[in-house]
Design a protein around this motif. Sequence first.
Motif, PDB file in Angstrom:
ATOM      1  N   ALA A   1      33.412  42.632  41.533  1.00  0.00           N
ATOM      2  CA  ALA A   1      34.640  42.873  42.291  1.00  0.00           C
ATOM      3  C   ALA A   1      35.824  43.156  41.372  1.00  0.00           C
ATOM      4  CB  ALA A   1      34.941  41.670  43.193  1.00  0.00           C
ATOM      5  N   MET A   2      35.799  42.639  40.159  1.00  0.00           N
ATOM      6  CA  MET A   2      36.895  42.830  39.209  1.00  0.00           C
ATOM      7  C   MET A   2      36.717  44.067  38.339  1.00  0.00           C
ATOM      8  SD  MET A   2      39.341  40.683  39.486  1.00  0.00           S
ATOM      9  CE  MET A   2      40.120  40.927  37.894  1.00  0.00           C
ATOM     10  N   ALA A   3      35.554  44.696  38.382  1.00  0.00           N
ATOM     11  CA  ALA A   3      35.268  45.825  37.491  1.00  0.00           C
ATOM     12  C   ALA A   3      36.284  46.947  37.719  1.00  0.00           C
ATOM     13  CB  ALA A   3      33.857  46.345  37.746  1.00  0.00           C
ATOM     14  N   GLY A   4      37.005  47.309  36.640  1.00  0.00           N
ATOM     15  CA  GLY A   4      37.982  48.380  36.716  1.00  0.00           C
ATOM     16  C   GLY A   4      39.263  48.002  37.437  1.00  0.00           C
ATOM     17  N   ARG A   5      39.531  46.704  37.658  1.00  0.00           N
ATOM     18  CA  ARG A   5      40.714  46.259  38.402  1.00  0.00           C
ATOM     19  C   ARG A   5      41.447  45.174  37.630  1.00  0.00           C
ATOM     20  NH1 ARG A   5      40.891  47.013  43.997  1.00  0.00           N
ATOM     21  NH2 ARG A   5      39.141  48.185  44.894  1.00  0.00           N
ATOM     22  N   HIS A   6      42.743  45.041  37.894  1.00  0.00           N
ATOM     23  CA  HIS A   6      43.506  43.908  37.368  1.00  0.00           C
ATOM     24  C   HIS A   6      43.402  42.714  38.307  1.00  0.00           C
ATOM     25  CE1 HIS A   6      45.150  46.273  34.146  1.00  0.00           C
ATOM     26  NE2 HIS A   6      45.593  47.197  34.993  1.00  0.00           N
ATOM     27  N   ARG A   7      43.221  42.992  39.587  1.00  0.00           N
ATOM     28  CA  ARG A   7      43.035  41.917  40.562  1.00  0.00           C
ATOM     29  C   ARG A   7      42.046  42.419  41.623  1.00  0.00           C
ATOM     30  NH1 ARG A   7      48.909  40.908  42.822  1.00  0.00           N
ATOM     31  NH2 ARG A   7      49.213  40.814  40.559  1.00  0.00           N
ATOM     32  N   PRO A   8      41.245  41.556  42.180  1.00  0.00           N
ATOM     33  CA  PRO A   8      40.216  41.983  43.136  1.00  0.00           C
ATOM     34  C   PRO A   8      40.819  42.405  44.471  1.00  0.00           C
ATOM     35  CG  PRO A   8      40.258  39.597  43.016  1.00  0.00           C
ATOM     36  CD  PRO A   8      41.203  40.090  41.943  1.00  0.00           C
ATOM     37  N   ASP A   9      40.073  43.210  45.171  1.00  0.00           N
ATOM     38  CA  ASP A   9      40.445  43.589  46.535  1.00  0.00           C
ATOM     39  C   ASP A   9      40.341  42.349  47.425  1.00  0.00           C
ATOM     40  OD1 ASP A   9      40.433  44.535  49.209  1.00  0.00           O
ATOM     41  OD2 ASP A   9      39.770  46.510  48.529  1.00  0.00           O
ATOM     42  N   PRO A  10      41.375  42.023  48.193  1.00  0.00           N
ATOM     43  CA  PRO A  10      41.311  40.832  49.066  1.00  0.00           C
ATOM     44  C   PRO A  10      40.120  40.843  50.019  1.00  0.00           C
ATOM     45  CG  PRO A  10      43.551  41.700  48.948  1.00  0.00           C
ATOM     46  CD  PRO A  10      42.692  42.693  48.253  1.00  0.00           C
ATOM     47  N   ARG A  11      39.680  42.015  50.415  1.00  0.00           N
ATOM     48  CA  ARG A  11      38.521  42.085  51.310  1.00  0.00           C
ATOM     49  C   ARG A  11      37.266  41.544  50.648  1.00  0.00           C
ATOM     50  NH1 ARG A  11      37.907  48.121  52.515  1.00  0.00           N
ATOM     51  NH2 ARG A  11      38.361  48.112  50.272  1.00  0.00           N
ATOM     52  N   HIS A  12      37.234  41.614  49.306  1.00  0.00           N
ATOM     53  CA  HIS A  12      36.077  41.098  48.571  1.00  0.00           C
ATOM     54  C   HIS A  12      36.341  39.688  48.059  1.00  0.00           C
ATOM     55  CE1 HIS A  12      35.646  45.644  47.623  1.00  0.00           C
ATOM     56  NE2 HIS A  12      35.150  45.360  48.817  1.00  0.00           N
ATOM     57  N   ALA A  13      37.542  39.449  47.600  1.00  0.00           N
ATOM     58  CA  ALA A  13      37.856  38.153  46.994  1.00  0.00           C
ATOM     59  C   ALA A  13      37.759  37.020  48.002  1.00  0.00           C
ATOM     60  CB  ALA A  13      39.253  38.198  46.384  1.00  0.00           C
ATOM     61  N   ALA A  14      38.256  37.238  49.209  1.00  0.00           N
ATOM     62  CA  ALA A  14      38.287  36.161  50.200  1.00  0.00           C
ATOM     63  C   ALA A  14      36.886  35.643  50.533  1.00  0.00           C
ATOM     64  CB  ALA A  14      39.005  36.628  51.465  1.00  0.00           C
ATOM     65  N   PRO A  15      35.921  36.494  50.881  1.00  0.00           N
ATOM     66  CA  PRO A  15      34.593  35.960  51.189  1.00  0.00           C
ATOM     67  C   PRO A  15      33.896  35.357  49.977  1.00  0.00           C
ATOM     68  CG  PRO A  15      34.591  38.372  51.281  1.00  0.00           C
ATOM     69  CD  PRO A  15      36.003  37.938  51.186  1.00  0.00           C
ATOM     70  N   LEU A  16      34.170  35.891  48.781  1.00  0.00           N
ATOM     71  CA  LEU A  16      33.555  35.301  47.589  1.00  0.00           C
ATOM     72  C   LEU A  16      34.139  33.918  47.299  1.00  0.00           C
ATOM     73  CD1 LEU A  16      33.254  38.399  45.218  1.00  0.00           C
ATOM     74  CD2 LEU A  16      31.447  37.261  46.523  1.00  0.00           C
ATOM     75  N   ASP A  17      35.433  33.772  47.474  1.00  0.00           N
ATOM     76  CA  ASP A  17      36.044  32.450  47.302  1.00  0.00           C
ATOM     77  C   ASP A  17      35.503  31.466  48.325  1.00  0.00           C
ATOM     78  OD1 ASP A  17      37.529  33.441  45.236  1.00  0.00           O
ATOM     79  OD2 ASP A  17      39.371  33.706  46.404  1.00  0.00           O
ATOM     80  N   ALA A  18      35.313  31.944  49.559  1.00  0.00           N
ATOM     81  CA  ALA A  18      34.769  31.075  50.609  1.00  0.00           C
ATOM     82  C   ALA A  18      33.348  30.655  50.277  1.00  0.00           C
ATOM     83  CB  ALA A  18      34.826  31.793  51.954  1.00  0.00           C
ATOM     84  N   ALA A  19      32.558  31.572  49.723  1.00  0.00           N
ATOM     85  CA  ALA A  19      31.183  31.251  49.360  1.00  0.00           C
ATOM     86  C   ALA A  19      31.145  30.211  48.246  1.00  0.00           C
ATOM     87  CB  ALA A  19      30.443  32.521  48.934  1.00  0.00           C
ATOM     88  N   ALA A  20      32.024  30.386  47.253  1.00  0.00           N
ATOM     89  CA  ALA A  20      32.070  29.411  46.155  1.00  0.00           C
ATOM     90  C   ALA A  20      32.454  28.027  46.673  1.00  0.00           C
ATOM     91  CB  ALA A  20      33.058  29.883  45.094  1.00  0.00           C
ATOM     92  N   ALA A  21      33.433  27.970  47.568  1.00  0.00           N
ATOM     93  CA  ALA A  21      33.853  26.686  48.126  1.00  0.00           C
ATOM     94  C   ALA A  21      32.732  26.055  48.948  1.00  0.00           C
ATOM     95  CB  ALA A  21      35.096  26.883  48.987  1.00  0.00           C
ATOM     96  N   ARG A  22      32.005  26.885  49.703  1.00  0.00           N
ATOM     97  CA  ARG A  22      30.896  26.365  50.518  1.00  0.00           C
ATOM     98  C   ARG A  22      29.812  25.774  49.628  1.00  0.00           C
ATOM     99  NH1 ARG A  22      27.843  29.979  55.218  1.00  0.00           N
ATOM    100  NH2 ARG A  22      26.646  28.244  56.152  1.00  0.00           N
TER     101      ARG A  22
END
Length: 431
Positions: free
Chosen positions: A365-386
């Motif tokens: 999700a971070m490849a080629g970006r300074h910050r991730p797209d919220p559409r990708h970051a939000a579900p990944l953060d939720a998965a990590a928390a789960r």
Amino acid sequence: MALPLLLAPVLAGAFAGGGTRRWFGGRTDDRRAQAQEAKDAAAQAFYELDTAQREMRLSVETIRAVDDSPEARRALASFEDFGRRVDEVSHRYIQAIDAHDLDRDDLDAATAGRAREQLSRARDELDQVRRELERFAEGLGPLLGKAETQLARLAPAVERARQALRNAAEQLDATRGAGLRADDLAARLAALGPELTLLNEGAGRHGVAATLQRADRVTREAEAVRAEAARLPERAVEIDRRLVSLRTRAEALQTRTAQVGPVLSELRRGFALACWQDLQSVPEQAERGVTQAGERLAEARAARQEQRWADATALLATVRALLNSADEAVSAAGDRLRRLEAVRKDPQAEVERARFAVRDAQRLAMAGRHRPDPRHAAPLDAAAARLERAAAAVEEAGRHPDWWHFLEETRAVREDVARVVAAIREEQAAG
């Protein structure tokens, strides 16, 4: 709409010699000659129009026999209109012929002049309608070509249907000679008999398009009967093989079903109720499936003996489905025990597996970006928390955690992550 059958006598009069005619010199003779030329020209125009109409009628009847499209119906209606116009101009031409006897001895110059004028006008009308008819014929080219193609297909299509029926009958006889009854195939072939009768009655009675469709249908169905009859010996061998194979599988599954009880006992002793409660009905479910499979197998064997091939095939499919269901139930119990024992022995390995999936997705999700797209970051953060909550729940549960819930949670985390990865790769592929 047919033209009056007056062409022969008209032409005969037009081109007859002047054996008894008495000619007078001067202006009258010139006018008589001009009128005769106009009469001959009109007769020729009449003949050419009649020929064009006859040829056109052949084309139109060819189209009528084959094509019932709106375009074809419009063309036929237009030809009917032409027929009325041909009748009208032909009638005026004949009236002009009948009105003037150019062989009369007392023909005067004025009468001859009027005759020439009327006959010339009749010729012009005949020529005009003929030219319009010829242009109409040119416009019919595509329709006529299509119709002629259909007619060219007719005889070969009917012959193919007859040959297909003969081939099917010969193959059916050969199959019966091998000791196989093939009653259903014989019935299907017999049902095509009336269709052959209709084909033999011909397109003149039933129409070209309907006959072509019937011939194609008979060919397909007869070929299907022939092919199935040819495959029937092989099909019988295959059914025999499947009967043996499924019976062996049912016996093996019966043995495995008896082993489900000890597996459940091991689950009850070593794990919390939530880890195995949903498996309580597996022994009864598997036993019922194996029993039903045995009953259907016996029915399939009877159908094979009676050569009810379709019934035997359908019953064998049912047996396979029943055994698959029972096999899945039995396997689920053993698989559950293996997975629970493995995670109890090393729960951290399961956590690391899920954690690696989350981190790998985050890097993508971070490849080629300074910050991730919220559409990708939000579900990944939720998965990590789960994942962290699932690991913490196991730690807090003490001696008897719900290992099955833990495994289900880590599986769900990996599935959530996989969906995000798929979305990222799809966006990358789209540019």
